[in-house]
Structure formats: C-alpha cells, structure tokens
Design an enzyme around this catalytic site. Structure first.
Site, short mmCIF file in Angstrom:
data_model
loop_
_atom_site.label_atom_id
_atom_site.label_comp_id
_atom_site.label_asym_id
_atom_site.label_seq_id
_atom_site.Cartn_x
_atom_site.Cartn_y
_atom_site.Cartn_z
N ILE A 11 0.82 -1.21 0.00
CA ILE A 11 0.00 0.00 0.00
C ILE A 11 0.86 1.28 0.00
O ILE A 11 0.43 2.31 -0.51
CB ILE A 11 -1.02 -0.03 1.17
CG1 ILE A 11 -2.18 0.92 0.87
CG2 ILE A 11 -0.36 0.30 2.49
CD1 ILE A 11 -3.41 0.66 1.69
N GLY A 32 3.20 -4.28 10.86
CA GLY A 32 2.30 -4.43 9.70
C GLY A 32 2.27 -3.21 8.80
O GLY A 32 3.28 -2.56 8.55
N ASP A 34 0.99 -0.35 9.34
CA ASP A 34 1.29 0.86 10.12
C ASP A 34 2.81 1.12 10.13
O ASP A 34 3.27 2.24 9.83
CB ASP A 34 0.77 0.61 11.55
CG ASP A 34 0.65 1.88 12.38
OD1 ASP A 34 0.77 2.98 11.81
OD2 ASP A 34 0.41 1.75 13.60
N SER A 122 -7.55 -5.10 10.20
CA SER A 122 -7.72 -6.11 11.28
C SER A 122 -7.34 -7.53 10.88
O SER A 122 -7.36 -8.43 11.73
CB SER A 122 -9.16 -6.13 11.84
OG SER A 122 -9.41 -4.99 12.63
N ILE A 125 -2.18 -8.54 12.35
CA ILE A 125 -1.85 -8.65 13.78
C ILE A 125 -3.12 -8.74 14.64
O ILE A 125 -3.15 -9.42 15.66
CB ILE A 125 -0.96 -7.44 14.18
CG1 ILE A 125 0.42 -7.58 13.50
CG2 ILE A 125 -0.81 -7.32 15.70
CD1 ILE A 125 1.25 -6.32 13.47
N TYR A 126 -4.20 -8.10 14.22
CA TYR A 126 -5.44 -8.12 15.00
C TYR A 126 -6.28 -9.38 14.79
O TYR A 126 -7.35 -9.53 15.40
CB TYR A 126 -6.27 -6.86 14.74
CG TYR A 126 -5.75 -5.64 15.52
CD1 TYR A 126 -4.69 -5.72 16.40
CD2 TYR A 126 -6.35 -4.38 15.35
CE1 TYR A 126 -4.23 -4.61 17.11
CE2 TYR A 126 -5.90 -3.27 16.05
CZ TYR A 126 -4.84 -3.39 16.93
OH TYR A 126 -4.40 -2.28 17.63
N1 AR6 Z 1 0.63 -3.11 2.18
C1 AR6 Z 1 -0.57 -3.74 2.14
N2 AR6 Z 1 -0.96 -4.67 3.04
C2 AR6 Z 1 -0.09 -4.97 4.03
C3 AR6 Z 1 1.19 -4.36 4.15
C4 AR6 Z 1 1.55 -3.40 3.16
N3 AR6 Z 1 2.72 -2.76 3.19
N4 AR6 Z 1 1.81 -4.87 5.25
C5 AR6 Z 1 0.96 -5.77 5.80
N5 AR6 Z 1 -0.18 -5.84 5.06
P1 AR6 Z 1 -1.84 -5.42 9.95
P2 AR6 Z 1 -4.17 -5.09 11.73
C6 AR6 Z 1 -1.41 -6.66 5.29
O1 AR6 Z 1 -1.21 -6.35 10.92
O2 AR6 Z 1 -4.46 -6.55 11.70
C7 AR6 Z 1 0.04 -2.67 13.88
O3 AR6 Z 1 1.02 -2.95 14.83
C8 AR6 Z 1 -1.30 -7.80 6.25
O4 AR6 Z 1 -0.74 -8.94 5.60
O5 AR6 Z 1 -1.00 -4.38 9.32
O6 AR6 Z 1 -5.31 -4.12 11.60
C9 AR6 Z 1 -0.85 -1.50 14.29
O7 AR6 Z 1 -0.11 -0.50 14.96
C10 AR6 Z 1 -2.77 -8.02 6.62
O8 AR6 Z 1 -3.45 -8.77 5.62
O9 AR6 Z 1 -3.10 -4.62 10.62
C11 AR6 Z 1 -1.85 -2.16 15.19
O10 AR6 Z 1 -1.33 -2.33 16.48
C12 AR6 Z 1 -3.35 -6.60 6.59
O11 AR6 Z 1 -2.40 -5.81 5.86
C13 AR6 Z 1 -2.05 -3.52 14.54
O12 AR6 Z 1 -0.85 -3.79 13.82
C14 AR6 Z 1 -3.55 -5.95 7.96
O13 AR6 Z 1 -2.50 -6.34 8.83
C15 AR6 Z 1 -3.19 -3.52 13.56
O14 AR6 Z 1 -3.42 -4.83 13.11
#
Ligand code: AR6
Length: 171
Positions: A11, A32, A34, A122, A125-126
C-alpha cells in the site's frame, strides 16, 4: 458510485489520493501496514499524529474511527488512519470493522479524495479471519454512499487477494 478494484501489492507504493492505515489507538506506529507507512513515509506523519493526539485525541483514536494526516514522502497525498477491532471469538465486533471503512470514506469525502487505497484492516496482527474481513470490507464500501470514485483494496498476500475476489464476486 464507488468502483471497487483489487490489486496485489504494497500500500505504501500506491498512487492514490489517500491510503488507509490499519493503525492502533495510540497513533504512534506499530508493525504491519502501520510500520510500513511510517517507515516509508518518514517522520512527518508521526509528527502530525502527535499533534492530533495533543490537540483533540488525548485518549487516542477510538476503534472504528478515522482521522487524516498528510503522507510525508509517500506518493499518496493523505494517510487516513483507522483503528480496527482486535478479533474476538467471544464477541461480535463486525460493526466496528465496518465502521473503519465507513468512517475512512467519510474522511476521504471531507478531504476531497477521489481515489482511496485500503488494506485488509484487522486481518493481520489483530487476527480477523481473512474471508470474513474481506466480506465486511467489500460489503461496507459497496453499501456506503460517497464521492470516492475508486476504492482500491491493496492486498499483500495471495490469500487476501483470493478472499477479496470472492467477496466482490458475491456482491
Ligand atoms: N501493504 C498492504 N498490506 C499490508 C502491508 C503493506 N505494506 N503490510 C501488511 N499488510 P496489519 P491489523 C497486510 O497487521 O491486523 C500494527 O502494529 C497484512 O498482511 O498491518 O489491523 C498496528 O499498529 C494483513 O493482511 O493490521 C496495530 O497495532 C493486513 O495488511 C495492529 O498492527 C492488515 O495487517 C493492527 O493490526
């Protein structure tokens, strides 16, 4: 009418008016998506998050809410930070996950953003099961009136892309 598109990728590389960050309520960064957004976007985003916390979000951003900053060095113009719910088997938190997408679109409308890129909020990590996260994401964006012309789901993993494809096909 918002057109829903799907791409596989990162993204942070998206050329869109706004990209959505799957943040946490502190807005101070994390892993992730973020982590990737703050790493690639540079310190300006975190500085704006700190200013937002100090000015009006003393207790943090609520789950299901969304707020915008600029996007630092990223190709996008804005980052819309939203806080997804942590998945729970004991409690149905789907309304909060739907709220993330609705509120992000509302913020996009306020900004005048026409193209918005979303991650699978979500579903990392969530811990939200991917098929269900995809269904809620796609149905909510489809059902939310907005001036956004393209809502682009940017899926990092093959299994996420497959889940979102199925959710779009089921609309
Ligand atoms: N581009 C697109 N998708 C991605 C990327 C990227 N660069 N990196 C990961 N994903 P997550 P959450 C995908 O964990 O579950 C953080 O620590 C990933 O594979 O990023 O909402 C925050 O600070 C997954 O399918 O978000 C919060 O504490 C999706 O994006 C917590 O994680 C969401 O994964 C939020 O957890």
């Amino acid at each position: 009418m918002t057109r829903i598109t799907l791409v596989r990728g990162d993204i942070t590389e998206q050329h869109a008016d706004a990209i959505v960050n799957a943040a946490n309520s502190s807005l101070m960064g994390g892993g992730g998506v973020d982590g990737a957004i703050h790493r690639r976007g540079g310190p300006e985003i975190l500085a704006e998050c700190r200013a937002l916390r100090a000015a009006k979000l003393g207790r943090g951003l609520a789950t299901g809410a969304a707020v915008a900053t600029t996007a630092g060095r990223l190709p996008a113009r804005w980052v819309i930070h939203t806080v997804g719910p942590v998945y729970s088997r004991a409690e149905d938190r789907s309304a909060l996950l739907a709220s993330c997408y609705r509120e992000s679109l509302r913020v996009a409308d306020d900004l005048g953003a026409s193209t918005v890129a979303f991650p699978a909020v979500s579903a990392g990590i969530y811990g939200w099961p991917m098929d269900d996260a995809a269904r809620i994401a796609v149905e909510t964006v489809h059902g939310t009136p907005s001036a956004v012309t393209e809502a682009r789901f940017v899926l990092f993993e093959a299994r996420a892309y497959i889940a979102f494809e199925a959710a779009v096909a089921a609309l």
